[in-house]
Every structure is written in structure tokens, then in C-alpha cells.
Design a protein around this motif. Structure first.
Motif, PDB file in Angstrom:
ATOM      1  N   MET A 191     -29.490   6.678 -34.893  1.00 22.47           N
ATOM      2  CA  MET A 191     -28.670   6.895 -35.834  1.00 22.47           C
ATOM      3  C   MET A 191     -27.577   7.742 -35.479  1.00 22.47           C
ATOM      4  O   MET A 191     -26.313   7.551 -35.958  1.00 22.47           O
ATOM      5  N   ILE A 192     -27.964   8.720 -34.714  1.00 27.81           N
ATOM      6  CA  ILE A 192     -26.778   9.684 -34.178  1.00 27.81           C
ATOM      7  C   ILE A 192     -25.498   8.929 -33.369  1.00 27.81           C
ATOM      8  O   ILE A 192     -24.558   9.174 -33.548  1.00 27.81           O
ATOM      9  N   LYS A 193     -26.190   8.195 -32.678  1.00 28.89           N
ATOM     10  CA  LYS A 193     -25.441   7.313 -31.849  1.00 28.89           C
ATOM     11  C   LYS A 193     -24.383   6.453 -32.416  1.00 28.89           C
ATOM     12  O   LYS A 193     -23.027   6.391 -31.868  1.00 28.89           O
ATOM     13  N   VAL A 194     -24.614   5.986 -33.504  1.00 28.78           N
ATOM     14  CA  VAL A 194     -23.753   5.256 -34.369  1.00 28.78           C
ATOM     15  C   VAL A 194     -22.897   6.150 -35.026  1.00 28.78           C
ATOM     16  O   VAL A 194     -21.637   5.776 -35.259  1.00 28.78           O
ATOM     17  N   GLY A 195     -23.597   7.152 -35.824  1.00 28.91           N
ATOM     18  CA  GLY A 195     -22.533   8.007 -36.788  1.00 28.91           C
ATOM     19  C   GLY A 195     -21.726   8.944 -36.174  1.00 28.91           C
ATOM     20  O   GLY A 195     -20.811   9.659 -36.720  1.00 28.91           O
ATOM     21  N   ILE A 196     -22.145   9.513 -34.697  1.00 28.56           N
ATOM     22  CA  ILE A 196     -21.447  10.808 -34.268  1.00 28.56           C
ATOM     23  C   ILE A 196     -20.120  10.455 -34.083  1.00 28.56           C
ATOM     24  O   ILE A 196     -19.064  11.457 -34.359  1.00 28.56           O
ATOM     25  N   VAL A 197     -19.670   9.412 -33.746  1.00 28.45           N
ATOM     26  CA  VAL A 197     -18.244   9.204 -33.099  1.00 28.45           C
ATOM     27  C   VAL A 197     -17.420   9.169 -34.436  1.00 28.45           C
ATOM     28  O   VAL A 197     -16.205   9.645 -34.720  1.00 28.45           O
ATOM     29  N   ALA A 201     -14.369  13.252 -35.765  1.00 21.37           N
ATOM     30  CA  ALA A 201     -13.120  13.533 -36.432  1.00 21.37           C
ATOM     31  C   ALA A 201     -13.112  14.311 -37.550  1.00 21.37           C
ATOM     32  O   ALA A 201     -12.310  15.338 -37.648  1.00 21.37           O
ATOM     33  N   THR A 202     -14.099  14.287 -38.461  1.00 27.06           N
ATOM     34  CA  THR A 202     -14.378  14.956 -39.712  1.00 27.06           C
ATOM     35  C   THR A 202     -14.934  16.290 -39.238  1.00 27.06           C
ATOM     36  O   THR A 202     -14.163  17.506 -39.980  1.00 27.06           O
ATOM     37  N   VAL A 203     -15.602  16.709 -38.225  1.00 28.55           N
ATOM     38  CA  VAL A 203     -16.005  17.808 -37.880  1.00 28.55           C
ATOM     39  C   VAL A 203     -14.950  18.596 -37.253  1.00 28.55           C
ATOM     40  O   VAL A 203     -14.721  19.960 -37.520  1.00 28.55           O
ATOM     41  N   ILE A 204     -14.047  17.914 -36.519  1.00 28.21           N
ATOM     42  CA  ILE A 204     -12.985  18.663 -35.877  1.00 28.21           C
ATOM     43  C   ILE A 204     -11.951  19.138 -37.009  1.00 28.21           C
ATOM     44  O   ILE A 204     -11.384  20.358 -36.947  1.00 28.21           O
ATOM     45  N   LEU A 205     -11.641  18.294 -37.896  1.00 35.14           N
ATOM     46  CA  LEU A 205     -10.800  18.521 -39.066  1.00 35.14           C
ATOM     47  C   LEU A 205     -11.189  19.572 -39.812  1.00 35.14           C
ATOM     48  O   LEU A 205     -10.495  20.570 -39.931  1.00 35.14           O
ATOM     49  N   MET A 206     -12.701  19.787 -39.834  1.00 37.89           N
ATOM     50  CA  MET A 206     -13.272  20.936 -40.802  1.00 37.89           C
ATOM     51  C   MET A 206     -12.917  22.334 -40.054  1.00 37.89           C
ATOM     52  O   MET A 206     -12.534  23.377 -40.519  1.00 37.89           O
ATOM     53  N   PHE A 207     -13.290  22.240 -38.549  1.00 36.04           N
ATOM     54  CA  PHE A 207     -12.988  23.447 -37.994  1.00 36.04           C
ATOM     55  C   PHE A 207     -11.605  23.652 -37.503  1.00 36.04           C
ATOM     56  O   PHE A 207     -11.262  25.040 -37.484  1.00 36.04           O
ATOM     57  N   TYR A 208     -10.783  22.605 -37.607  1.00 32.46           N
ATOM     58  CA  TYR A 208      -9.476  22.957 -37.782  1.00 32.46           C
ATOM     59  C   TYR A 208      -8.886  23.855 -38.988  1.00 32.46           C
ATOM     60  O   TYR A 208      -8.163  24.614 -38.607  1.00 32.46           O
ATOM     61  N   LEU A 209      -9.317  23.602 -40.272  1.00 35.41           N
ATOM     62  CA  LEU A 209      -9.122  24.219 -41.409  1.00 35.41           C
ATOM     63  C   LEU A 209      -9.711  25.413 -41.359  1.00 35.41           C
ATOM     64  O   LEU A 209      -9.336  26.589 -41.718  1.00 35.41           O
ATOM     65  N   PHE A 210     -10.908  25.469 -40.938  1.00 35.87           N
ATOM     66  CA  PHE A 210     -11.606  26.856 -41.056  1.00 35.87           C
ATOM     67  C   PHE A 210     -11.256  27.892 -39.895  1.00 35.87           C
ATOM     68  O   PHE A 210     -11.455  28.954 -40.223  1.00 35.87           O
ATOM     69  N   VAL A 332      -8.332   8.294 -31.592  1.00 37.91           N
ATOM     70  CA  VAL A 332      -7.999   9.200 -32.950  1.00 37.91           C
ATOM     71  C   VAL A 332      -8.543  10.622 -32.791  1.00 37.91           C
ATOM     72  O   VAL A 332      -8.043  11.661 -33.058  1.00 37.91           O
ATOM     73  N   THR A 333      -9.847  10.501 -32.383  1.00 40.03           N
ATOM     74  CA  THR A 333     -11.015  11.771 -32.497  1.00 40.03           C
ATOM     75  C   THR A 333     -10.231  12.535 -31.391  1.00 40.03           C
ATOM     76  O   THR A 333     -10.227  13.998 -31.531  1.00 40.03           O
TER      77      THR A 333
END
Length: 388
Positions: A191-197, A201-210, A332-333
Motif C-alpha cells: 500500500m505504501i509503494k502505491v501511495g507514497i509517490v 508532492a502533498t507532503v512537500i507542499l505542506m512542508f513548503y507552507l509550514f 512533478v514531485t
């Protein structure tokens, strides 16, 4: 589409009450702590490494329900992560808040795949209502305790409603056994292998704003109340565009083979028109709020910067499903990661040169808008390429 947008906004109208009322009940230093800890708690979903997205993929694409494995492994991951964060921030109560919010993420996914959409969206409005009451009546007991009580009580209320209206699902939301087997780990990894990619991008965006919030909290704390309030106002621009994007993503996916540059421009025009309405509405709310409740320095300036430039990014980001469907999500990521790195470096330079913090926020927002333009250009290139 209108019914969908209305249901989303009715839900977020309750959350908006928290945005409006909490700053009135707390002094500025407590409000800064309240908002900062909340944003740390919101990062809890990222420790799941996209497993909840992988769960949805296998549920729909492979017709396999891996929720027992998802809930079991996620509980352990959240427990260890919560313990780490509570020690790092020297706040034992953060453990409870962090765990409850993280748990709400994979529970929501299960309700979504079971088509219990109205139940799925209830946790956050419950949380907003509980926090309003807690802040109003218990503001002297400490912010960490208020948040711990809010996040846990909201989860309990949510479970009670689920048990009342979806009794057959309620039992599935509780782990039957906590012993981890080798097969559980293998399934969770799948599940991680499919979902992590997709989630990276969402994780990076959140840290970008944080990163901006982190900088303000450590170096310009007097500006953090205004920034936090402006960011919360701006969220309603983002929510509206993302709601429209949810619908347009389906349209893009269904017509991927016949997409043209003209069609993309048409989609952007429709999204831009909706953005303009949202932007004007948020500016009006921010202006009126600033006139009635004094003391939020640069509130209007922060609201304009965040709503306009980050809002334009979300307009462009409507097309981000094109690289995803074309198998180019990694590009994109990685590009977003590059912009994040540039932003961090420039933030350090701005701090060393003693440039006012509002210009640092402007830099962050403008870089994100430029990245949005990159998504548009890259999406057009992808649909014009033959053989993709």
C-alpha cells in the motif's frame, strides 16, 4: 456540482466559525501556540507514508480490502510517531492529539470507499465545534490540554455517530487483533509503494507552507497571529478550487485521450472565474474582520498574498492529474522539491538580510505560483506528445 460544493461549504462553514471565534477568545501568545501546535498535529497523516491512498488503489483497482492491515500497522506507526513528537516538543498531551488526527485519516478513507460520504466528512466539523467550546470555557487550562481534549472528544463523537448510522461498519473500524504478522507487513508495504509517490508532492507542499510558519514562530512571533488568521481565511479559496478540481479531475480522466490545448485553457478559464469570486469574498471577510477586531498587523496584506498567489497555484494545480495519469508524477514531485529547496535557501537569505517577514511570505507565494505555471506548461507538453 453545485450540490457537492454546497455540502463541502456547509461543512467548512462550521470550521470557519473556529477561524473567526478562536482569535477572539485567546490572547495573541496563546493563539500563536494554538495555531502552531495544530499545524504540527496536521502533519501526522504524513507518517502513514501514503498507505491510506494505497488502500484506496487496491480497493478499487484490485478489488482487495486491506483495511484490517491498514488499521493495525497504522496504529503502531502513529503511536511511535506520536511519542516522538510529544518528546520533541516536550508536551505529553501532543501524543493524544497527534494520534487521534492520524487515526481520523484512515478511518475517513474506509468510510469513503463504503460510500458513507456524509459520515466521512464529519470529524473536522466536530473538531471545530469542540475546540470552540473548549477554548471559550477552558482557555485557562492550557493550549495543549485544550487540543488534546478537542481532538480526542471529536473522535469519540464521530465514532458514536458512525455506530448510530452505520453499525455494520463500526465494527470494521476497530482492530480485531494487534499482533503483526509477516503478511501484514508485506501488505502494508504494498500500500505504501502505491501511495507514497502520489502523497510525496502533498507532503512537500505542506512542508513548503509550514516552513513560513516555522520561521515566523521562531524569528517574528509578533507577525504569526496575523499570518495564521490570514492563512485560515485563504483556506476557503483553496477549498473551493479543490472542490471544483475534484469534479474536473474526473472529466480530465475520462477524456484524457482527446484532451487538447484549447480544452485545457477552457478548464483553466472556468477555474479562474471561480477563483476570482472566492478571492473577492475572502478579501471582504478579511477587511471587515480587521476593521472590527483590531491588533492584527498586516492582516490584509497577508490575506492578499496568500489568497492571490497560492490561490493561483491551486488554479494551475487543477491540471496536476494530467502528469499523474501520464505516469509522470515523479517529475512533478521532484520539481516541487526543487522549488521547496530554493524557498528554504531564500528564506535564510531574507532572514540574514533582515528583510521584513511579509516579503518572505510574498516570495514563498510567488514561487508557488511560478511552479503552478510550470504544471500548466508541462501538462500541455504531455498531451501534445504522441504515444503518451
Amino acid at each position: 456540482m453545485i450540490k457537492f460544493l454546497l455540502s463541502r461549504y456547509i461543512t467548512y462553514a462550521i470550521i470557519f466559525l473556529e477561524v473567526l471565534l478562536v482569535p477572539l477568545f485567546l490572547n495573541k501568545s496563546d493563539y500563536v501556540e494554538y495555531e502552531y501546535i495544530k499545524n504540527v498535529i496536521n502533519l501526522s497523516s504524513f507518517v502513514l507514508l501514503g498507505s491510506h491512498t494505497g488502500f484506496i488503489y487496491y480497493f478499487y483497482s484490485k478489488k482487495q480490502d486491506f483495511f484490517p492491515e491498514l488499521i493495525k500497522l497504522s496504529i503502531y506507526i502513529l503511536l511511535f510517531s506520536s511519542l516522538f513528537f510529544s518528546i520533541y516538543y516536550n508536551s505529553p498531551l501532543l501524543l493524544l492529539s497527534f494520534f487521534c488526527f492520524g487515526a481520523s485519516v484512515f478511518i475517513e478513507k474506509k468510510l469513503q470507499v463504503e460510500k458513507k460520504f456524509y459520515l466521512a466528512i464529519l470529524y473536522k466539523p466536530f473538531l471545530a465545534l469542540v475546540l470552540i467550546v473548549a477554548v471559550f470555557f477552558l482557555k485557562d487550562i492550557g493550549i495543549s490540554l485544550i487540543l488534546a481534549a478537542g481532538y480526542s472528544l471529536a473522535l469519540v463523537l464521530w465514532f458514536l455517530i458512525i455506530r448510530l448510522f452505520a453499525k455494520h461498519l463500526f465494527k470494521q473500524l476497530l482492530p480485531t487483533r494487534l499482533l503483526i504478522t509477516r503478511n501484514d507487513i508485506i501488505t502494508y508495504y504494498k500500500m505504501i509503494k502505491v501511495g507514497i509517490v502520489e502523497n510525496a508532492a502533498t507532503v512537500i507542499l505542506m512542508f513548503y507552507l509550514f516552513a513560513d510558519r516555522y520561521m515566523l514562530n521562531h524569528f517574528y512571533q509578533d507577525q504569526l497571529p496575523s499570518y495564521s488568521l490570514a492563512f485560515n481565511f485563504s483556506q476557503f479559496v483553496f477549498i473551493g478550487i479543490n472542490s471544483l478540481a475534484y469534479i474536473q479531475n474526473v472529466e480530465i480522466g475520462e477524456n484524457l485521450g482527446s484532451l487538447s490545448k484549447e480544452k485545457i485553457i477552457q478548464i483553466l478559464k472556468k477555474t479562474m472565474a471561480f477563483f476570482v469570486l472566492l478571492f473577492i469574498g475572502v478579501l471582504c471577510v478579511s477587511f471587515i474582520y480587521g476593521k472590527i477586531f483590531k491588533g492584527f498587523e498586516n492582516l490584509m496584506g497577508y490575506t492578499i498574498l496568500l489568497s492571490l498567489f497560492i490561490g493561483l497555484f491551486y488554479v494551475c494545480n487543477v491540471l496536476s492529474v494530467i502528469p499523474l495519469f501520464k505516469g509522470k508524477q515523479k517529475v512533478v514531485t521532484m520539481s516541487l522539491g526543487f522549488f521547496f529547496l530554493i524557498n528554504v535557501i531564500l528564506s535564510f537569505v531574507f532572514f540574514r538580510l533582515h528583510i521584513p517577514p511579509i516579503w518572505n511570505i510574498a516570495k514563498t507565494a510567488c514561487l508557488l505560483t511560478i511552479f503552478g505555471g510550470y504544471i500548466v506548461g508541462y501538462s500541455i507538453i504531455l498531451i501534445q506528445k504522441k504515444g503518451n
